[in-house]
Scaffold this motif. Structure first.
Motif, PDB file in Angstrom:
ATOM      1  N   GLU A  36      84.704  19.968 -55.375  1.00 54.42           N
ATOM      2  CA  GLU A  36      85.973  20.669 -55.145  1.00 54.42           C
ATOM      3  C   GLU A  36      86.315  20.673 -53.656  1.00 54.42           C
ATOM      4  O   GLU A  36      87.476  20.503 -53.270  1.00 54.42           O
ATOM      5  N   ASP A  37      85.286  20.839 -52.826  1.00 59.08           N
ATOM      6  CA  ASP A  37      85.494  20.885 -51.376  1.00 59.08           C
ATOM      7  C   ASP A  37      85.953  19.531 -50.830  1.00 59.08           C
ATOM      8  O   ASP A  37      86.706  19.470 -49.856  1.00 59.08           O
ATOM      9  N   PHE A  38      85.498  18.430 -51.466  1.00 59.28           N
ATOM     10  CA  PHE A  38      85.895  17.089 -51.003  1.00 59.28           C
ATOM     11  C   PHE A  38      87.361  16.788 -51.309  1.00 59.28           C
ATOM     12  O   PHE A  38      87.954  15.893 -50.692  1.00 59.28           O
ATOM     13  N   LYS A  39      87.934  17.501 -52.297  1.00 59.59           N
ATOM     14  CA  LYS A  39      89.362  17.378 -52.637  1.00 59.59           C
ATOM     15  C   LYS A  39      89.767  15.935 -52.993  1.00 59.59           C
ATOM     16  O   LYS A  39      90.808  15.443 -52.576  1.00 59.59           O
ATOM     17  N   THR A  40      88.905  15.246 -53.748  1.00 57.07           N
ATOM     18  CA  THR A  40      89.234  13.884 -54.174  1.00 57.07           C
ATOM     19  C   THR A  40      89.701  13.852 -55.634  1.00 57.07           C
ATOM     20  O   THR A  40      90.169  12.823 -56.109  1.00 57.07           O
ATOM     21  N   GLY A  41      89.528  14.968 -56.328  1.00 58.26           N
ATOM     22  CA  GLY A  41      89.908  15.025 -57.737  1.00 58.26           C
ATOM     23  C   GLY A  41      88.898  14.357 -58.657  1.00 58.26           C
ATOM     24  O   GLY A  41      89.147  14.229 -59.861  1.00 58.26           O
ATOM     25  N   LYS A  42      87.754  13.923 -58.116  1.00 55.33           N
ATOM     26  CA  LYS A  42      86.755  13.221 -58.931  1.00 55.33           C
ATOM     27  C   LYS A  42      85.746  14.197 -59.511  1.00 55.33           C
ATOM     28  O   LYS A  42      85.396  15.195 -58.881  1.00 55.33           O
ATOM     29  N   SER A  43      85.297  13.868 -60.712  1.00 53.66           N
ATOM     30  CA  SER A  43      84.305  14.704 -61.398  1.00 53.66           C
ATOM     31  C   SER A  43      83.063  13.865 -61.693  1.00 53.66           C
ATOM     32  O   SER A  43      83.053  12.644 -61.505  1.00 53.66           O
ATOM     33  N   LEU A  44      82.012  14.537 -62.157  1.00 53.89           N
ATOM     34  CA  LEU A  44      80.734  13.876 -62.399  1.00 53.89           C
ATOM     35  C   LEU A  44      80.570  13.601 -63.887  1.00 53.89           C
ATOM     36  O   LEU A  44      80.739  14.499 -64.719  1.00 53.89           O
ATOM     37  N   SER A  45      80.255  12.373 -64.234  1.00 53.63           N
ATOM     38  CA  SER A  45      80.020  12.042 -65.640  1.00 53.63           C
ATOM     39  C   SER A  45      78.682  12.646 -66.086  1.00 53.63           C
ATOM     40  O   SER A  45      77.807  12.915 -65.265  1.00 53.63           O
ATOM     41  N   PRO A  46      78.499  12.884 -67.392  1.00 51.07           N
ATOM     42  CA  PRO A  46      77.226  13.436 -67.887  1.00 51.07           C
ATOM     43  C   PRO A  46      76.020  12.592 -67.483  1.00 51.07           C
ATOM     44  O   PRO A  46      74.958  13.133 -67.151  1.00 51.07           O
ATOM     45  N   ASP A  47      76.164  11.258 -67.522  1.00 55.59           N
ATOM     46  CA  ASP A  47      75.042  10.386 -67.157  1.00 55.59           C
ATOM     47  C   ASP A  47      74.701  10.519 -65.663  1.00 55.59           C
ATOM     48  O   ASP A  47      73.529  10.481 -65.278  1.00 55.59           O
ATOM     49  N   ALA A  48      75.736  10.659 -64.830  1.00 56.38           N
ATOM     50  CA  ALA A  48      75.499  10.834 -63.400  1.00 56.38           C
ATOM     51  C   ALA A  48      74.822  12.177 -63.128  1.00 56.38           C
ATOM     52  O   ALA A  48      73.933  12.279 -62.280  1.00 56.38           O
ATOM     53  N   LEU A  49      75.250  13.202 -63.878  1.00 61.33           N
ATOM     54  CA  LEU A  49      74.624  14.519 -63.742  1.00 61.33           C
ATOM     55  C   LEU A  49      73.155  14.458 -64.133  1.00 61.33           C
ATOM     56  O   LEU A  49      72.289  15.042 -63.477  1.00 61.33           O
ATOM     57  N   GLU A  50      72.869  13.721 -65.192  1.00 64.88           N
ATOM     58  CA  GLU A  50      71.484  13.562 -65.644  1.00 64.88           C
ATOM     59  C   GLU A  50      70.648  12.872 -64.572  1.00 64.88           C
ATOM     60  O   GLU A  50      69.499  13.268 -64.299  1.00 64.88           O
ATOM     61  N   LYS A  51      71.214  11.859 -63.925  1.00 66.34           N
ATOM     62  CA  LYS A  51      70.494  11.150 -62.866  1.00 66.34           C
ATOM     63  C   LYS A  51      70.190  12.085 -61.693  1.00 66.34           C
ATOM     64  O   LYS A  51      69.077  12.082 -61.154  1.00 66.34           O
ATOM     65  N   LEU A  52      71.165  12.895 -61.325  1.00 71.23           N
ATOM     66  CA  LEU A  52      70.959  13.840 -60.224  1.00 71.23           C
ATOM     67  C   LEU A  52      69.916  14.893 -60.575  1.00 71.23           C
ATOM     68  O   LEU A  52      69.108  15.292 -59.729  1.00 71.23           O
ATOM     69  N   SER A  53      69.922  15.348 -61.816  1.00 69.36           N
ATOM     70  CA  SER A  53      69.008  16.420 -62.230  1.00 69.36           C
ATOM     71  C   SER A  53      67.552  15.977 -62.197  1.00 69.36           C
ATOM     72  O   SER A  53      66.647  16.815 -62.122  1.00 69.36           O
ATOM     73  N   ARG A  54      67.312  14.664 -62.236  1.00 67.80           N
ATOM     74  CA  ARG A  54      65.933  14.149 -62.189  1.00 67.80           C
ATOM     75  C   ARG A  54      65.432  13.970 -60.756  1.00 67.80           C
ATOM     76  O   ARG A  54      64.241  13.734 -60.545  1.00 67.80           O
ATOM     77  N   HIS A  55      66.332  14.080 -59.788  1.00 70.17           N
ATOM     78  CA  HIS A  55      65.966  13.884 -58.380  1.00 70.17           C
ATOM     79  C   HIS A  55      65.376  15.173 -57.813  1.00 70.17           C
ATOM     80  O   HIS A  55      65.787  16.277 -58.175  1.00 70.17           O
ATOM     81  N   THR A  56      64.415  15.042 -56.902  1.00 61.30           N
ATOM     82  CA  THR A  56      63.717  16.231 -56.384  1.00 61.30           C
ATOM     83  C   THR A  56      64.429  16.891 -55.197  1.00 61.30           C
ATOM     84  O   THR A  56      64.131  18.029 -54.859  1.00 61.30           O
ATOM     85  N   PHE A  57      65.340  16.216 -54.526  1.00 60.01           N
ATOM     86  CA  PHE A  57      66.094  16.753 -53.391  1.00 60.01           C
ATOM     87  C   PHE A  57      65.196  17.408 -52.328  1.00 60.01           C
ATOM     88  O   PHE A  57      65.265  18.613 -52.096  1.00 60.01           O
ATOM     89  N   PRO A  58      64.365  16.611 -51.666  1.00 60.53           N
ATOM     90  CA  PRO A  58      63.501  17.188 -50.618  1.00 60.53           C
ATOM     91  C   PRO A  58      64.293  17.802 -49.463  1.00 60.53           C
ATOM     92  O   PRO A  58      63.780  18.678 -48.764  1.00 60.53           O
ATOM     93  N   TYR A  59      65.537  17.350 -49.268  1.00 58.73           N
ATOM     94  CA  TYR A  59      66.363  17.934 -48.202  1.00 58.73           C
ATOM     95  C   TYR A  59      67.512  18.767 -48.766  1.00 58.73           C
ATOM     96  O   TYR A  59      68.532  18.966 -48.128  1.00 58.73           O
ATOM     97  N   ASN A  60      67.297  19.247 -49.983  1.00 58.54           N
ATOM     98  CA  ASN A  60      68.073  20.327 -50.557  1.00 58.54           C
ATOM     99  C   ASN A  60      69.585  20.124 -50.532  1.00 58.54           C
ATOM    100  O   ASN A  60      70.068  19.048 -50.822  1.00 58.54           O
ATOM    101  N   TYR A  61      70.320  21.184 -50.180  1.00 58.46           N
ATOM    102  CA  TYR A  61      71.771  21.193 -50.291  1.00 58.46           C
ATOM    103  C   TYR A  61      72.417  20.164 -49.368  1.00 58.46           C
ATOM    104  O   TYR A  61      73.419  19.542 -49.709  1.00 58.46           O
TER     105      TYR A  61
END
Length: 439
Positions: A318-343
């Motif tokens: 929402e902050d990027f203001k591009t109007g783009k959303s995340l597909s379910p498959d992309a969300l699944e890919k992100l959810s498997r990532h550990t994000f060592p550098y967090n937000y």
């Protein structure tokens, strides 16, 4: 028609001090109601509203701590400050933990009293004005972590107390410090960031305390505002003592001066480890820790935010203001990532994804994760190719450049955090980036 004067309720059992403070407050063009004990004060509070309360800690029918708790429960919008003997700082800090706006030490310095009242009335004015909340992605979602942070942020609004923010790399500690500053009475004054990792030991005194024709010290820059300190434990012990004296006295004497310089600064400390651990390791003075460890925030790492994961992603998009959303498959890919550098890492990944995505919906292929295996493979490729006919210095520089770029990529080109990841100093990474042509 004259403007209504701010009204102060003063509580002190000593008639002489009560009279002196009442006269002083009247000279400051304030209306004053003075009370000798808690019972009298509680009666006065029920009869009319007040803009500020100033109470002694020692009273005949109780103490100032009880008054702070009573006021925060029944009159939460009214700032309250306590008066304490200089040797009773511990009680004053306890009062601030209960929600007191600030404290004054006896004998009362009138300059300090004026500064305190100025901030209290600015806080009242700011509270009455419509506020536009700063978007802070860590607060997205309705999980217990976001709720705890919101409650603490609301509580810290009416305080001048020092704040300590603890969090892993990339948890946006400095962003939280900015919000605390913006919602305080100091919002119109400077917000200054000081990271001791960026300043070698021999430069610390000049950088922090010394003003010259060509440079203004960090302390002077932060006067009337907020100083956000990172890596406090890298400050030398003698300068930690001077910083403590500044916090206690609201002034310091520079080496080239004979008269003290008055400074009014709120301190916020950001750290990746609990300050008590630094005290145990002998890296932080215990008396300084005691004085600044008043209000604590702990920012949870992204791996603990499963319930709010989608909401946090949505707040960035929402902050990027591009109007783009995340597909379910992309969300699944992100959810498997550990994000060592967090937000901070998530923001970087999502920003790149919105740039790469050719449709309104971001697909898995648009999500480029910071894959340590890929970096390791590239490293092995260099090793597999061997040094060949390259000079040893050139070969080592290639590896060094790759490792620095990898660390910078992981930290969204935050040189301080990249240096920490590589276990080198800020000065070293700055030198090597220039030498290796990393821009």
């Amino acid at each position: 028609m004259s403007e209504t004067k701010p009204k102060v309720i003063l509580i002190d059992d000593e008639a002489d001090i009560r009279h002196l403070l009442t006269m002083t407050l009247i000279q400051m063009k304030l209306d004053v109601v003075s009370c000798k004990d808690l019972a009298e004060a509680k009666k006065a509070l029920k009869e009319e509203p007040f803009d500020f309360c100033l109470t002694d800690l020692r009273l005949p029918d109780g103490n100032g701590l009880e008054m702070v708790s009573y006021c925060k429960k029944h009159y939460p919008e009214m700032p309250i400050a306590v008066i304490t003997a200089y040797s009773s700082t511990e009680k004053a800090i306890e009062a601030m933990k209960l929600g007191a706006f600030d404290f004054l030490s006896k004998p009362i310095d009138l300059n300090h009293l004026r500064q305190l009242l100025k901030h209290a009335f600015k806080f009242n004015q700011k509270r009455q004005e419509p506020q536009k909340d700063t978007v802070y992605k860590v607060l997205a979602g309705n999980d217990k972590h976001a709720e705890n942070l919101r409650q603490k942020l609301n509580k810290v609004k009416g305080s001048q107390a020092p704040v300590v923010i603890i969090g892993d790399p990339g948890t946006e500690k400095e962003a939280l410090a900015k919000i605390i500053h913006q919602q305080s009475s100091r919002a119109d004054s400077p917000l200054v960031y000081l990271d001791f990792e960026a300043h070698p030991l021999e430069d610390q005194e000049d950088v922090v305390f010394l003003n010259s024709d060509t440079r203004t010290s960090y302390l002077s820059q932060a006067d009337q505002g907020t100083l956000v300190i990172s890596n406090l434990h890298l400050l030398s012990f003698p300068l930690q003592k001077r910083l403590l004296q500044l916090i206690e006295d609201k002034s310091f004497i520079a080496d080239d001066q004979t008269e003290p310089t008055q400074l009014d600064i709120r301190i916020i400390v950001c750290s990746e480890v609990h300050l008590s651990e630094l005290v145990e390791k002998g890296l932080l003075r215990e008396d300084l820790y005691f004085r600044i460890n008043v209000i604590n925030f702990t920012i949870p790492p992204l791996r603990e935010r499963e319930e709010a994961f989608s909401a946090i992603i949505g707040s960035y998009l929402e902050d990027f203001k591009t109007g783009k959303s995340l597909s379910p498959d992309a969300l699944e890919k992100l959810s498997r990532h550990t994000f060592p550098y967090n937000y901070r890492e998530m923001e970087n990944i999502l920003f790149k994804a919105t740039t790469l995505a050719t449709h309104d919906s971001i697909q898995p292929d648009d999500i480029i994760l910071m894959d340590t295996n890929k970096s390791t493979k590239a490293h092995h490729d260099i090793e597999a190719a061997g040094r060949g006919d390259k000079a040893l210095d050139q070969y080592l520089e290639e590896i060094e450049k790759q490792e620095i770029e990898k660390a910078l990529e992981q930290t969204r080109w935050n040189r301080t955090e990249a240096a920490r990841l590589l276990k080198i100093s800020f000065r070293t990474i700055r030198y090597k980036m220039k030498k290796l042509g990393i821009q």
